[in-house]
Scaffold this active site. Structure first.
Site, PDB file in Angstrom:
ATOM      1  N   ASP A 343       0.713  -1.220  -0.017  1.00 12.63           N
ATOM      2  CA  ASP A 343       0.079  -0.217  -0.065  1.00 12.63           C
ATOM      3  C   ASP A 343       0.998   1.230  -0.112  1.00 12.63           C
ATOM      4  O   ASP A 343       1.911   1.329   0.789  1.00 12.63           O
ATOM      5  CB  ASP A 343      -0.933  -0.114   1.281  1.00 12.63           C
ATOM      6  CG  ASP A 343      -1.735   1.245   1.276  1.00 12.63           C
ATOM      7  OD1 ASP A 343      -2.687   1.338   0.406  1.00 12.63           O
ATOM      8  OD2 ASP A 343      -1.635   2.142   2.345  1.00 12.63           O
ATOM      9  N   GLU A 379       1.456  -0.511  -5.098  1.00 13.48           N
ATOM     10  CA  GLU A 379       0.751   0.654  -5.274  1.00 13.48           C
ATOM     11  C   GLU A 379       1.648   1.907  -5.336  1.00 13.48           C
ATOM     12  O   GLU A 379       2.287   2.324  -4.661  1.00 13.48           O
ATOM     13  CB  GLU A 379      -0.292   0.788  -4.310  1.00 13.48           C
ATOM     14  CG  GLU A 379      -1.550   2.101  -4.539  1.00 13.48           C
ATOM     15  CD  GLU A 379      -2.154   2.070  -3.510  1.00 13.48           C
ATOM     16  OE1 GLU A 379      -3.289   2.518  -3.752  1.00 13.48           O
ATOM     17  OE2 GLU A 379      -1.776   1.968  -2.175  1.00 13.48           O
TER      18      GLU A 379
END
Length: 699
Positions: A343, A379
């Site tokens: 993330d 990401e």
């Protein structure tokens, strides 16, 4: 109680069959107490007698799995200098492998007065916070082995443990919403029948429900608020929180592996649940605030935040890097997971302030013999300056391709000037990944993900509808690149409903037939809707759960057949980028054609108008997987795409491309056409209905 010196490694609580070694890092601490809790919450404190290389440690014979514990760190409390030690707060072990309970957000959880932050709060937080738990490391894996799918053979399914399983009528009620439910035969059968090869679980590291959400009767449903990087989230356990969650997680992995499905974890190493300078003291902050967090230059009482959550971990501190690497290795070696989606991975590259692809974190990952062999998915952005880094991660990394998502959405809603960009994304995004030696599978292609509209909502709403989140619809993305097909939200208009179904098929067909690794969002295959909510991070409710009683069966069957087609034909999952050069049959490996079957030219590519496009995919001379890397033959295909609002008569290319073309798929018809569909002569025309995809095979 016997107290032995123990050792500084490994960090955390390590049970050896006779007792437990406890070790915790703190450079700033003057003394550290290990606090043990019995069944009634009574606390016994043990001063940790040894300190080696900034690690405090002790060994306690006869302390066994299930023992609850925490730390109290004595040291300086001077926020102006970034120092926040507070022995009145029971601190979570950063290396805890299990955690019991939840934060109740009493004022005692904070080291300051919640009404006057300039004042100290020295109330004991032990009754109000989580307890770390000693776990049993032993488990019967039954010769479990990772499926170890190659990237180009991978189909990822982004899943939420509770959202997928909490409303399934065929899963026993007592285990719904848990790891046991995720590994239940009903769920495994759905995944294998669909044709996915990997589940990417939204955060299962122990996370915290934010106080502001709890006050509104909501929760941090998505889980991007980690407090324990080695502990599986305890609320997803059906069997208990005293280490049982670890065993239940392992059993889930074992069952998914047995079915040939890899397990990828969505991990949040960029920040913790302690928030900004007004946040609670739960663990890292009270252990060594200066070491763990990136503090603001010139004002170390506040935090430099590139995540939008209040803090960012200090990625140049060796102990932070050690924690992350130890966590990754633990999940691979002890929990048997197969990969990670990082993330806000751009924050992990901020060794100082800029995003640096040569940062220490990447060096550590690449030289690690365990972590480097796992699937590594970035990401590739954060909210800091220069944070959008799609295409810029190092070799061996793959990336969520946000440009793919945006371009495909634009193409199918008829946005102008999207054709050239669409062609680049359909063919594997070589402009992003080829220059540094990566392959098409470096692109993790997706049209929908947890953050944003579901597939059904993408074709049903122009605007977000997030009032249920309690933020006056101010949260969530405003520019969704969505199109409601003429009516906002629910409707009885048959024409609109049919168009929405077709658009879902168009988007799925494009996703699955593009080069790269496709990723589906859980529930998209059955028509899951969130009622137009594009930021359901706090909705642990029917808004976010899969509705297994109202399945769009035709859509589910269409998705199954699409994925089966991709699995059967390597031409849709190439290991190398197209070159445009001749294959062994003398034809180019890919050809871009106008509606009259003539090659696309500069004017056609540069036109802003939305127009039909034909793509020839040559099945000759594809480099297949395996040590020998043989060139193989596959069928050749013709993909006809018409994103416009008018039907288009498209010419099927004649010899030498093909004598005949057999139609396999037409998204205007809701189903595959089958092997017995009549072939069409090359040079003939086929009417491709407005907003539809046709796939034909060279016979």
């Amino acid at each position: 109680m016997e107290v032995w010196p123990g050792g500084p490694y490994p960090l955390g609580a390590t049970y050896d069959g006779a007792g437990t070694n406890f070790a915790v890092f703190s450079e700033v601490a003057e003394a550290v107490e290990l606090c043990l809790f019995d069944e009634h919450g009574n606390e016994t404190r043990v001063t940790m007698p040894e300190r080696d290389a900034l690690v405090w440690h002790v060994y306690l014979p006869r302390v066994i799995p299930g023992q609850r514990y925490g730390y109290r760190v004595h040291g300086p409390y001077d926020p102006a200098k970034g120092q926040r030690c507070d022995a009145s707060k029971l601190l979570i072990d950063p290396y805890a492998k299990a955690l019991e309970g939840a934060i109740d957000w009493a004022p005692a959880c904070f080291s300051h007065d919640v009404h006057d932050p300039s004042k100290r709060n020295t109330d004991d937080s032990a009754p109000h916070t989580m307890k770390s738990v000693v776990v049993n490391p032993f488990f019967d894996w039954q010769e479990d082995r990772s499926p170890r799918r190659l990237y180009h053979e991978t189909v990822i399914y982004e899943a939420h443990v509770k959202g997928m399983t909490n409303a399934h009528p065929d899963i026993p009620e007592e285990i719904r919403g848990t790891y046991a439910a995720m590994g239940h035969p009903v769920m495994v059968d759905h995944l294998t029948g669909l044709g996915v090869t990997a589940v990417e679980l939204m955060p299962v590291h122990q996370f915290v429900n934010d106080a502001r959400l709890v006050e509104r009767g909501l929760s941090n449903y998505w889980g991007y608020n980690t407090i324990g990087f080695l502990a599986p989230h305890n609320a997803y356990s059906s069997s208990g929180q005293r280490g049982e969650q670890v065993l239940e997680f392992k059993a889930m992995v074992r069952e998914l592996h047995r079915a040939g499905i890899e397990v990828i974890l969505d991990v949040v190493y960029n920040h913790t649940a302690e928030g900004n300078h007004l946040g609670p003291t739960l663990g890292f902050r009270g252990i060594d605030n200066v070491a763990y967090y990136r503090l603001t230059d010139g004002d170390p009482s506040t935090y430099h935040d590139t995540t939008g959550t209040g803090n960012s971990l200090l990625m140049r501190n060796p102990h932070v890097l050690q924690l992350i690497m130890d966590s990754l290795r633990y999940w691979i070696l002890e929990m048997h997971v197969d990969g990670f989606r990082f993330d806000l991975a751009a924050t992990l590259a901020r060794q100082f302030h800029e995003v640096d692809r040569l940062s220490a974190f990447f060096d550590l990952v690449h030289q690690d013999p365990v972590v480097s062999q796992a699937k590594l998915i970035a990401e590739p952005w954060d909210v800091g300056p220069g944070g959008y880094q799609v295409g810029n991660f190092p070799p061996r990394w793959t990336e969520w391709n946000g440009k793919y998502r945006d371009t495909v959405r634009d193409y199918w809603r008829g946005a102008p000037s999207s054709l050239g960009e669409f062609a680049a994304r359909l063919s594997g995004s070589s402009d992003l990944y080829e220059s540094d030696g990566r392959a098409p599978y470096a692109s993790i292609n997706f049209v929908t993900a947890h953050d944003g509209f579901t597939l059904r909502d993408l074709v049903s709403y122009n605007d977000k509808h997030n009032l249920a989140n309690g933020e006056d619809n101010a949260d969530g993305e405003n520019h969704n690149r969505s199109w409601n097909c003429g009516v906002e939200g629910p409707t009885d208009d048959v024409g609109v409903l049919e168009l929405r179904k077709r658009q879902q098929r168009n988007l799925l067909s494009t996703l699955v037939l593009s080069q790269g690794v496709p990723m589906l969002l859980y529930g998209d295959e059955i028509g899951r809707s969130q009622g137009g909510n594009n930021n359901a991070y706090c909705q642990d409710s029917e808004i976010s759960w899969m509705d297994w009683k109202n399945i769009d069966e035709p859509l589910l069957e269409f998705t199954r057949q699409l994925l089966a087609l991709r699995a059967k034909h390597p031409v849709f999952r190439r290991r190398r980028f197209f070159t445009g050069k001749p294959a062994p049959d003398g034809l180019p490996d890919i050809a871009w054609l106008r509606s009259d079957a003539t090659p696309m030219d500069h004017d056609a590519w540069s036109s802003a108008a939305v127009r039909p496009l034909a793509v020839f995919l040559n099945g000759e001379g594809i480099t297949e997987s395996g040590l020998r890397g043989e060139d193989i033959r596959d069928d050749s295909f013709l993909l006809l795409l018409n994103p416009g609002h008018e039907d288009a008569a498209m010419t099927l290319p004649a010899a030498p491309f093909a004598e005949q073309w057999q139609p396999l798929l037409d998204t205007a018809n809701a189903a595959f056409l089958g092997e017995d569909a009549p072939a069409q002569q090359g040079g003939s025309q086929r009417v491709v209905l407005a907003r539809s995809v046709v796939l034909l095979r060279r016979t």
